[in-house]
Design a protein around this motif. Structure first.
Motif, short mmCIF file in Angstrom:
data_model
loop_
_atom_site.label_atom_id
_atom_site.label_comp_id
_atom_site.label_asym_id
_atom_site.label_seq_id
_atom_site.Cartn_x
_atom_site.Cartn_y
_atom_site.Cartn_z
N LEU A 239 3.12 -8.66 4.43
CA LEU A 239 2.39 -7.46 4.00
C LEU A 239 3.30 -6.23 4.02
CD1 LEU A 239 -1.01 -8.07 5.82
CD2 LEU A 239 -0.59 -8.13 3.35
N MET A 240 4.17 -6.14 5.03
CA MET A 240 5.09 -5.02 5.10
C MET A 240 6.08 -5.05 3.94
SD MET A 240 6.13 -2.26 6.68
CE MET A 240 5.64 -2.22 8.42
N ARG A 241 6.56 -6.23 3.60
CA ARG A 241 7.50 -6.33 2.48
C ARG A 241 6.84 -5.94 1.16
NH1 ARG A 241 12.15 -10.85 3.19
NH2 ARG A 241 12.66 -10.36 5.35
N ALA A 242 5.56 -6.27 1.01
CA ALA A 242 4.83 -5.85 -0.19
C ALA A 242 4.73 -4.33 -0.23
CB ALA A 242 3.44 -6.48 -0.20
N GLN A 243 4.51 -3.72 0.92
CA GLN A 243 4.44 -2.26 0.98
C GLN A 243 5.80 -1.64 0.68
OE1 GLN A 243 3.07 1.53 1.43
NE2 GLN A 243 1.74 -0.26 1.55
N GLU A 244 6.85 -2.22 1.22
CA GLU A 244 8.20 -1.69 1.01
C GLU A 244 8.66 -1.85 -0.44
OE1 GLU A 244 9.95 -2.44 5.55
OE2 GLU A 244 10.12 -4.01 4.03
N ALA A 245 8.06 -2.81 -1.16
CA ALA A 245 8.44 -3.06 -2.55
C ALA A 245 7.77 -2.09 -3.52
CB ALA A 245 8.09 -4.50 -2.94
N LEU A 246 6.79 -1.32 -3.05
CA LEU A 246 6.11 -0.36 -3.91
C LEU A 246 7.04 0.79 -4.27
CD1 LEU A 246 2.67 -0.12 -2.06
CD2 LEU A 246 3.16 -1.37 -4.18
N SER A 247 6.72 1.48 -5.32
CA SER A 247 7.48 2.67 -5.68
C SER A 247 7.28 3.73 -4.60
CB SER A 247 7.02 3.22 -7.03
OG SER A 247 5.66 3.58 -6.98
N ALA A 248 8.21 4.65 -4.49
CA ALA A 248 8.19 5.64 -3.41
C ALA A 248 6.88 6.42 -3.35
CB ALA A 248 9.37 6.59 -3.57
N ASP A 249 6.31 6.74 -4.51
CA ASP A 249 5.08 7.54 -4.51
C ASP A 249 3.85 6.73 -4.12
OD1 ASP A 249 5.43 6.16 -6.96
OD2 ASP A 249 3.92 7.42 -7.91
N ALA B 92 3.04 3.95 1.80
CA ALA B 92 2.35 4.64 2.89
C ALA B 92 3.35 4.96 3.99
CB ALA B 92 1.22 3.77 3.42
N GLU B 93 3.57 6.23 4.23
CA GLU B 93 4.60 6.66 5.19
C GLU B 93 4.31 6.13 6.59
OE1 GLU B 93 6.57 10.80 6.93
OE2 GLU B 93 5.15 10.87 5.27
N PHE B 94 3.05 6.16 7.00
CA PHE B 94 2.71 5.66 8.34
C PHE B 94 3.07 4.19 8.48
CE2 PHE B 94 -0.26 3.47 11.17
CZ PHE B 94 -0.03 4.15 12.35
N THR B 95 2.75 3.41 7.45
CA THR B 95 3.04 1.98 7.49
C THR B 95 4.53 1.73 7.61
OG1 THR B 95 1.08 1.47 6.17
CG2 THR B 95 2.80 -0.21 6.25
N LEU B 96 5.32 2.40 6.79
CA LEU B 96 6.77 2.21 6.83
C LEU B 96 7.33 2.59 8.19
CD1 LEU B 96 7.84 3.54 3.30
CD2 LEU B 96 7.33 1.18 4.01
#
Length: 201
Positions: A34-44, A47-51
């Protein structure tokens, strides 16, 4: 072929039969995907908290695979969350950042590790299924078969749990700390495949 509801029931039974150390590795692996899916999103879209929970997730990997010294980092990471504005009882009036699937999975995995709360492992599993459902609603290319997408996520989780089970002997006392050689081997045979976004990788 089994429905996603049948697969979900099978997974729940297998998790209940797994050891606490196996369940923690499972939860951390799901949280990693799930974290890798979040990290693969575009910068905008990220979610800053998640990262910001990446160091906690990395410490969870270390602890789950036998490095007992990571306990302190996990404890401090959870402490920071508990003292932050993101830990609240304000419902929809409070910040929802910690309810993002990857963030919720990391935090639940941390609690499962710290307190041996096995039911939170099922929560982590459910967050991954919810994330798959959310991707469908956002226009996933396989949206013509929504049940198939949910079933695929659960089959992946069952595959991961079976892989973890093959190393149950080594994981039996992981929470107490393992020798460096065993820990390194578990990183190779578990962390790498469990982290892959491709099933069976």
């Amino acid at each position: 072929m089994a429905t996603w509801q049948e697969l979900e029931a099978e997974l729940a039974n297998r998790l209940a039969a797994a050891s606490p150390d196996e369940r923690v590795v499972f939860a951390v692996g799901v949280a990693e995907r799930l974290m890798r899916a979040q990290e693969a999103l575009s910068a905008d879209e990220q979610a800053e908290f998640t990262l910001g929970l990446r160091p906690l997730l990395n410490a969870l990997w270390e602890a789950a695979l036998g490095n007992a010294t990571a306990f302190g980092e996990i404890k401090h990471g959870m402490g920071e969350y508990l003292l932050s504005e993101y830990c609240h009882n304000d419902g929809q009036d409070g910040p929802a950042d910690a309810d993002e699937p990857a963030a919720a999975a990391v935090l639940s995995a941390a609690v499962a590790y710290l307190f041996g709360t096995g039911d939170l492992t099922s929560v982590v599993s459910g967050r991954a299924v919810e994330a798959a459902d959310e991707r469908l609603n956002a226009g996933d290319s396989r949206a013509d078969d929504p049940d198939g997408v949910l079933a695929a996520e659960l089959r992946r989780q069952l595959h991961d749990l079976a892989l973890i089970g093959r190393h149950s002997g080594s994981l039996r006392h992981a929470s107490l700390g393992l020798d460096l050689e065993t820990s390194d081997r578990l990183h190779r045979v578990l962390r790498i495949p469990l982290s892959s976004v491709e099933a069976g990788a």
